[in-house]
Motif scaffolding. Sequence first.
Motif: not given
Length: 255
Positions: A4, A6, A39, A41, A78, A80, A127, A129, A160, A218, A220
């Motif tokens: 991922v 962000t 992914f 974000g 988001l 993907f 996921c 965001n 996540i 981030i 998880f």
Amino acid sequence: MLSVLTLNLRFGLADDGPNDWRHRKKGFPSLFEKYRSDFFGFQEANDFQIDFLDHLLTDYDYIGRRSPSPSFWQSNILFFKKSWDCIHHEHFFLSPTPSVPSRFMKSLWPRQCTIGMFKTERRQVICVNTHFDFDVSVQIQSANLILDRLSHLPDDVPVILMGDFNSPPFSPCYNIFTGQGDISSENAGYFKDAFKKPFTGTHHGFTGNTNGDHIDWILFRGKITLKNSWVILDTFQNVYLSDHFPLCAEFTWDA
């Protein structure tokens, strides 16, 4: 492997002079050439920024765009990979009335959250965001709202959570997500942080300085294991992509 990235994009209508979006956008092709995360974000995304990114990310779909929306609107998008199927998604406002455009009383802006549940032939992942406002009490309310929404999704699917939280680690909302200070042993629902002390500053105001606050996270939980994480300090095509640094994390699946 699951990955991922962000990034708070810094909304494209901001008057940032040499750091305006029209200058910064030239660096994104290089970013995506180097990082092909499962992914992405993005926060603070104006519609024209979303369209630009969508044009570049041809192997991706996205969720989280408010439509119709005012021309100045900023969404939490988001993206993907198309190898993932989105089997559930929701976009809501961090407010007492999440289904309509609104805000908590002490929130400066109508902040939002985007949640997606994705699957491949063998795996599933959720996921999240989001982008928090500045007031501590609002951040606490927002964290509890997100946890409540997640409680309605399958608890055996890894989650996540990423975004701009406008708050550093070990702040009250961080502690809600991670269970800091909770002596209960029943902590399976708490999140782990993909980063550890000393935390690199993520908001730099286009300076490249790493001494700022680590306000992008981030987190998880579930049956995934962190393999690697890093803050991307690079420029791309000699520009910073935003006034925030991007964050990346890679995970492996537990058996």
